[in-house]
Design a protein around this motif. Structure first.
Motif, PDB file in Angstrom:
ATOM      1  N   GLN A  16      -5.917 -12.463   0.128  1.00 22.90           N
ATOM      2  CA  GLN A  16      -5.417 -13.932  -0.015  1.00 22.90           C
ATOM      3  C   GLN A  16      -4.056 -13.626  -1.271  1.00 22.90           C
ATOM      4  O   GLN A  16      -2.998 -14.411  -1.051  1.00 22.90           O
ATOM      5  N   ASN A  17      -4.160 -12.701  -2.272  1.00 23.29           N
ATOM      6  CA  ASN A  17      -3.333 -12.821  -3.311  1.00 23.29           C
ATOM      7  C   ASN A  17      -2.228 -11.945  -2.862  1.00 23.29           C
ATOM      8  O   ASN A  17      -0.708 -12.396  -2.821  1.00 23.29           O
ATOM      9  N   VAL A  18      -2.309 -10.891  -1.812  1.00 22.79           N
ATOM     10  CA  VAL A  18      -1.155 -10.122  -1.294  1.00 22.79           C
ATOM     11  C   VAL A  18      -0.576 -11.152  -0.343  1.00 22.79           C
ATOM     12  O   VAL A  18       0.743 -11.145  -0.255  1.00 22.79           O
ATOM     13  N   ALA A  19      -1.187 -11.934   0.526  1.00 21.39           N
ATOM     14  CA  ALA A  19      -0.524 -12.861   1.407  1.00 21.39           C
ATOM     15  C   ALA A  19       0.429 -14.010   0.506  1.00 21.39           C
ATOM     16  O   ALA A  19       1.275 -14.212   1.244  1.00 21.39           O
ATOM     17  N   LYS A  20      -0.201 -14.076  -0.510  1.00 25.74           N
ATOM     18  CA  LYS A  20       1.038 -15.063  -1.455  1.00 25.74           C
ATOM     19  C   LYS A  20       2.118 -14.340  -1.437  1.00 25.74           C
ATOM     20  O   LYS A  20       3.215 -15.019  -1.685  1.00 25.74           O
ATOM     21  N   GLY A  21       2.039 -13.211  -2.042  1.00 26.61           N
ATOM     22  CA  GLY A  21       3.388 -12.486  -2.189  1.00 26.61           C
ATOM     23  C   GLY A  21       4.114 -12.222  -1.034  1.00 26.61           C
ATOM     24  O   GLY A  21       5.389 -12.420  -1.241  1.00 26.61           O
ATOM     25  N   VAL A  22       3.544 -12.053   0.294  1.00 30.66           N
ATOM     26  CA  VAL A  22       4.232 -11.941   1.358  1.00 30.66           C
ATOM     27  C   VAL A  22       4.927 -13.117   1.363  1.00 30.66           C
ATOM     28  O   VAL A  22       6.205 -13.136   1.744  1.00 30.66           O
ATOM     29  N   GLU A  23       4.356 -14.429   1.442  1.00 27.30           N
ATOM     30  CA  GLU A  23       4.935 -15.593   1.666  1.00 27.30           C
ATOM     31  C   GLU A  23       6.030 -16.006   0.650  1.00 27.30           C
ATOM     32  O   GLU A  23       6.863 -16.550   0.931  1.00 27.30           O
ATOM     33  N   GLU A  35      -0.603 -10.160  -5.886  1.00 29.88           N
ATOM     34  CA  GLU A  35       0.797 -10.990  -5.145  1.00 29.88           C
ATOM     35  C   GLU A  35       1.920 -10.191  -5.388  1.00 29.88           C
ATOM     36  O   GLU A  35       2.909  -9.899  -4.439  1.00 29.88           O
ATOM     37  N   GLU A  36       2.185  -9.212  -6.431  1.00 32.95           N
ATOM     38  CA  GLU A  36       3.192  -8.369  -6.702  1.00 32.95           C
ATOM     39  C   GLU A  36       3.456  -7.426  -5.529  1.00 32.95           C
ATOM     40  O   GLU A  36       4.575  -7.017  -4.840  1.00 32.95           O
ATOM     41  N   LEU A  37       2.179  -6.795  -5.044  1.00 36.38           N
ATOM     42  CA  LEU A  37       2.303  -5.790  -3.970  1.00 36.38           C
ATOM     43  C   LEU A  37       2.755  -6.364  -2.826  1.00 36.38           C
ATOM     44  O   LEU A  37       3.591  -5.997  -2.082  1.00 36.38           O
ATOM     45  N   GLY A  38       2.373  -7.648  -2.088  1.00 35.36           N
ATOM     46  CA  GLY A  38       2.972  -8.346  -1.016  1.00 35.36           C
ATOM     47  C   GLY A  38       4.214  -8.587  -1.098  1.00 35.36           C
ATOM     48  O   GLY A  38       4.805  -8.749  -0.219  1.00 35.36           O
ATOM     49  N   ARG A  39       4.709  -9.144  -2.160  1.00 29.00           N
ATOM     50  CA  ARG A  39       5.903  -9.672  -2.499  1.00 29.00           C
ATOM     51  C   ARG A  39       7.107  -8.373  -2.400  1.00 29.00           C
ATOM     52  O   ARG A  39       8.002  -8.553  -1.598  1.00 29.00           O
ATOM     53  N   ARG A  40       6.832  -7.552  -3.174  1.00 30.52           N
ATOM     54  CA  ARG A  40       7.812  -6.280  -3.383  1.00 30.52           C
ATOM     55  C   ARG A  40       7.820  -5.584  -1.852  1.00 30.52           C
ATOM     56  O   ARG A  40       8.742  -5.087  -1.268  1.00 30.52           O
ATOM     57  N   LEU A  41       6.583  -5.430  -1.071  1.00 27.18           N
ATOM     58  CA  LEU A  41       6.617  -4.754   0.040  1.00 27.18           C
ATOM     59  C   LEU A  41       7.479  -5.506   1.253  1.00 27.18           C
ATOM     60  O   LEU A  41       8.147  -4.911   1.898  1.00 27.18           O
ATOM     61  N   THR A  42       7.161  -6.798   1.223  1.00 28.51           N
ATOM     62  CA  THR A  42       7.777  -7.731   1.993  1.00 28.51           C
ATOM     63  C   THR A  42       9.487  -7.651   1.735  1.00 28.51           C
ATOM     64  O   THR A  42      10.184  -7.571   2.789  1.00 28.51           O
TER      65      THR A  42
END
Length: 122
Positions: free
Chosen positions: A18-25, A106-113
């Motif tokens: 869920q935290n990675v998902a927040k970053g992706v979004e 969250e950082e992981l999802g955001r930066r990868l996206t």
């Protein structure tokens, strides 16, 4: 200029993500979190069904779900990743499946996206 949103599938061995998902979004992507324990092993199937841009698998070793997706669907994969930077490099190298140890941030999802969007623009 209209662009298609980046679709990212997340499969976590413990049913998290869920935290990675927040970053992706936060980066403007669409996150699809596979529910339930063992979700990492369903990553390739869900990516294929959803026509996802890339997927992130989480388990202890960082390999099982990513290797399964690579074997079954021929998605280029990088696994045993342990840092955001390793994932950014994998995206730049054209990998579609990233296998991580447990790193639901969250950082992981955001930066990868963000990296995927940048790489797509050329």
């Amino acid at each position: 200029m209209e662009h298609q949103q980046v679709k990212v599938v997340i499969g976590d061995r413990l049913g998290k993500g869920q935290n990675v998902a927040k970053g992706v979004e936060a980066a403007g992507g669409i996150a699809i979190v596979i529910p339930g324990v063992g979700a990492d092993m369903k990553l390739g199937d869900v990516m294929n069904k959803e026509n996802a841009d890339f997927g992130i698998s989480f388990c202890g070793s960082g390999g099982a779900g990513a290797i399964t997706a690579q074997t079954k669907y021929k998605y280029p994969a990088a696994y045993s990743l342990r840092s955001v930077e390793q994932g950014l490099t994998a995206i730049r190298d054209g990998k579609k499946v990233l296998g991580y140890g447990f790193m639901d941030t969250e950082e992981l999802g955001r930066r990868l996206t963000e990296q995927f969007i940048q790489a797509k623009r050329g």
